[in-house]
Design a protein around this motif. Structure first.
Motif, PDB file in Angstrom:
ATOM      1  N   ASN A 112      -7.889  11.347   1.809  1.00 40.49           N
ATOM      2  CA  ASN A 112      -7.939  10.118   1.345  1.00 40.49           C
ATOM      3  C   ASN A 112      -7.648   9.566  -0.151  1.00 40.49           C
ATOM      4  O   ASN A 112      -6.773   8.562  -0.089  1.00 40.49           O
ATOM      5  CB  ASN A 112      -9.529   9.822   1.670  1.00 40.49           C
ATOM      6  CG  ASN A 112      -9.710   8.601   1.945  1.00 40.49           C
ATOM      7  OD1 ASN A 112      -8.953   7.533   2.670  1.00 40.49           O
ATOM      8  ND2 ASN A 112     -10.556   7.964   1.047  1.00 40.49           N
ATOM      9  N   ARG A 113      -7.402  10.419  -0.885  1.00 41.70           N
ATOM     10  CA  ARG A 113      -7.031  10.272  -2.304  1.00 41.70           C
ATOM     11  C   ARG A 113      -5.663   9.784  -1.464  1.00 41.70           C
ATOM     12  O   ARG A 113      -5.039   8.592  -2.338  1.00 41.70           O
ATOM     13  CB  ARG A 113      -7.477  11.072  -3.152  1.00 41.70           C
ATOM     14  CG  ARG A 113      -7.131  10.592  -4.711  1.00 41.70           C
ATOM     15  CD  ARG A 113      -7.759  11.288  -5.589  1.00 41.70           C
ATOM     16  NE  ARG A 113      -6.554  13.061  -5.558  1.00 41.70           N
ATOM     17  CZ  ARG A 113      -5.305  13.398  -5.859  1.00 41.70           C
ATOM     18  NH1 ARG A 113      -4.758  12.421  -6.744  1.00 41.70           N
ATOM     19  NH2 ARG A 113      -4.876  13.923  -5.964  1.00 41.70           N
ATOM     20  N   ILE A 114      -5.199  10.815  -1.306  1.00 36.11           N
ATOM     21  CA  ILE A 114      -3.257  10.484  -0.869  1.00 36.11           C
ATOM     22  C   ILE A 114      -3.309   9.227  -0.305  1.00 36.11           C
ATOM     23  O   ILE A 114      -1.779   8.568  -0.654  1.00 36.11           O
ATOM     24  CB  ILE A 114      -2.695  11.942  -0.475  1.00 36.11           C
ATOM     25  CG1 ILE A 114      -3.262  12.976  -1.128  1.00 36.11           C
ATOM     26  CG2 ILE A 114      -1.027  11.926  -0.656  1.00 36.11           C
ATOM     27  CD1 ILE A 114      -2.682  14.439  -1.138  1.00 36.11           C
ATOM     28  N   ALA A 115      -3.762   9.215   0.921  1.00 35.23           N
ATOM     29  CA  ALA A 115      -3.927   8.360   1.748  1.00 35.23           C
ATOM     30  C   ALA A 115      -4.015   6.744   0.863  1.00 35.23           C
ATOM     31  O   ALA A 115      -2.908   6.057   1.281  1.00 35.23           O
ATOM     32  CB  ALA A 115      -4.550   8.121   2.717  1.00 35.23           C
ATOM     33  N   ALA A 116      -4.618   6.412   0.006  1.00 36.99           N
ATOM     34  CA  ALA A 116      -4.396   5.803  -1.118  1.00 36.99           C
ATOM     35  C   ALA A 116      -3.402   4.952  -1.910  1.00 36.99           C
ATOM     36  O   ALA A 116      -2.950   4.088  -2.237  1.00 36.99           O
ATOM     37  CB  ALA A 116      -6.244   5.647  -2.010  1.00 36.99           C
ATOM     38  N   ARG A 117      -3.396   6.122  -3.009  1.00 35.71           N
ATOM     39  CA  ARG A 117      -2.188   6.184  -3.219  1.00 35.71           C
ATOM     40  C   ARG A 117      -0.591   5.779  -2.588  1.00 35.71           C
ATOM     41  O   ARG A 117      -0.497   4.992  -3.258  1.00 35.71           O
ATOM     42  CB  ARG A 117      -1.763   7.823  -4.038  1.00 35.71           C
ATOM     43  CG  ARG A 117      -0.332   7.743  -5.082  1.00 35.71           C
ATOM     44  CD  ARG A 117      -0.540   8.292  -6.491  1.00 35.71           C
ATOM     45  NE  ARG A 117       0.188   8.195  -7.529  1.00 35.71           N
ATOM     46  CZ  ARG A 117       0.615   8.622  -7.512  1.00 35.71           C
ATOM     47  NH1 ARG A 117       0.017  10.505  -7.942  1.00 35.71           N
ATOM     48  NH2 ARG A 117       1.543   8.691  -8.611  1.00 35.71           N
ATOM     49  N   ASN A 118      -0.669   6.684  -1.391  1.00 37.29           N
ATOM     50  CA  ASN A 118       0.568   5.988  -0.379  1.00 37.29           C
ATOM     51  C   ASN A 118       0.659   4.044  -0.156  1.00 37.29           C
ATOM     52  O   ASN A 118       1.597   4.052  -0.528  1.00 37.29           O
ATOM     53  CB  ASN A 118       0.504   6.457   0.658  1.00 37.29           C
ATOM     54  CG  ASN A 118       1.906   6.518   1.627  1.00 37.29           C
ATOM     55  OD1 ASN A 118       2.889   6.616   0.734  1.00 37.29           O
ATOM     56  ND2 ASN A 118       1.788   5.949   2.667  1.00 37.29           N
ATOM     57  N   VAL A 119      -0.855   3.938  -0.028  1.00 32.82           N
ATOM     58  CA  VAL A 119      -1.259   2.057  -0.042  1.00 32.82           C
ATOM     59  C   VAL A 119       0.133   1.569  -1.161  1.00 32.82           C
ATOM     60  O   VAL A 119       0.489   1.340  -1.428  1.00 32.82           O
ATOM     61  CB  VAL A 119      -2.000   2.299   0.173  1.00 32.82           C
ATOM     62  CG1 VAL A 119      -2.012   0.451   0.113  1.00 32.82           C
ATOM     63  CG2 VAL A 119      -2.504   1.931   2.092  1.00 32.82           C
ATOM     64  N   GLU A 120      -1.289   2.251  -2.979  1.00 36.12           N
ATOM     65  CA  GLU A 120      -0.773   1.766  -4.123  1.00 36.12           C
ATOM     66  C   GLU A 120       0.857   2.020  -3.962  1.00 36.12           C
ATOM     67  O   GLU A 120       1.354   0.743  -5.267  1.00 36.12           O
ATOM     68  CB  GLU A 120      -1.617   2.379  -4.953  1.00 36.12           C
ATOM     69  CG  GLU A 120      -3.142   1.743  -4.875  1.00 36.12           C
ATOM     70  CD  GLU A 120      -3.279   3.181  -5.728  1.00 36.12           C
ATOM     71  OE1 GLU A 120      -3.086   3.949  -7.028  1.00 36.12           O
ATOM     72  OE2 GLU A 120      -5.233   3.201  -5.270  1.00 36.12           O
TER      73      GLU A 120
END
Ligand SMILES: [Zn+2]
Length: 201
Positions: A41-49
């Motif tokens: 989930n942390r990596i998914a959030a970073r992809n959006v950022e």
């Protein structure tokens, strides 16, 4: 409309520099199921950022030892490849790393795919052909569609039975609130016009 560019001899999906840096800092082994999902989930959030794609990430791990084989994110927007969903990217990177299209050749080392969202119709197929023996995802497809507006495709109602009868164990629902928050953040950015919604999750 005619295409100006010559016919390419290959195509590829290159992970963005920030993910390469993330890979270098990932623990070699993640044994705890919740920790695996938190990492995804942390990596998914970073992809959006970072603006490199949709709000999705996936890890391939050895099911039993937790050894991390690969980490992928959705790269549809940055690669201009519609099939570059997180699961496809993670599975393809894992296959490239082990040098085998079949991730399930060694029964003593079953591999798992962990994603923050239920696989869409394409990723469901890719998962089945990949040889992984377990799927763990957080947010169900209908929630992904409701929150983000993505079309997840005609996923069969009996998808779980279809996986299980092919020897793929299924776990779902971990950290759903946290994972949904990342999807909601993505939707807000789409509404604000800072990121584009594309076909398929
Ligand atoms: Zn997909």
């Amino acid at each position: 409309m005619p295409v100006d560019a010559p016919m390419p001899g290959s195509y590829g999906v290159r992970i963005p520099p920030w993910l390469a840096a993330e890979q270098a800092t990932l623990p070699a082994r993640i044994t705890d199921r919740t920790e695996r999902m938190r990492m995804v989930n942390r990596i998914a959030a970073r992809n959006v950022e970072e603006g490199t794609g949709g709000p999705f990430a996936a890890l391939v791990l050895d099911s039993d030892t937790g050894d991390v084989v690969s980490a992928g994110v959705n790269l549809v927007l940055s690669a201009n490849v519609a099939s570059a969903h997180a699961e496809v990217v993670a599975l393809s990177l894992a296959q490239t790393r082990v040098g085998d299209w079949n991730l399930g050749t060694d029964p003593a080392r079953p591999r798992a795919l962990v994603g923050n969202a239920q696989p869409c119709v394409m990723c469901l197929g890719t998962l089945i052909w990949s040889g992984v023996k377990a799927l763990d995802f957080s947010v169900p497809g209908f929630e992904v569609e409701r929150i983000t507006g993505f079309d997840e495709g005609p996923v069969p109602a009996d998808w779980r039975e279809q996986l299980e009868k092919r020897g793929i164990a299924v776990d779902t629902g971990l950290l759903q609130e946290e994972c949904s928050t990342v999807l909601e953040d993505f939707r807000s950015r789409v509404a604000a016009g800072t990121i584009t919604l594309y076909n398929g999750g």
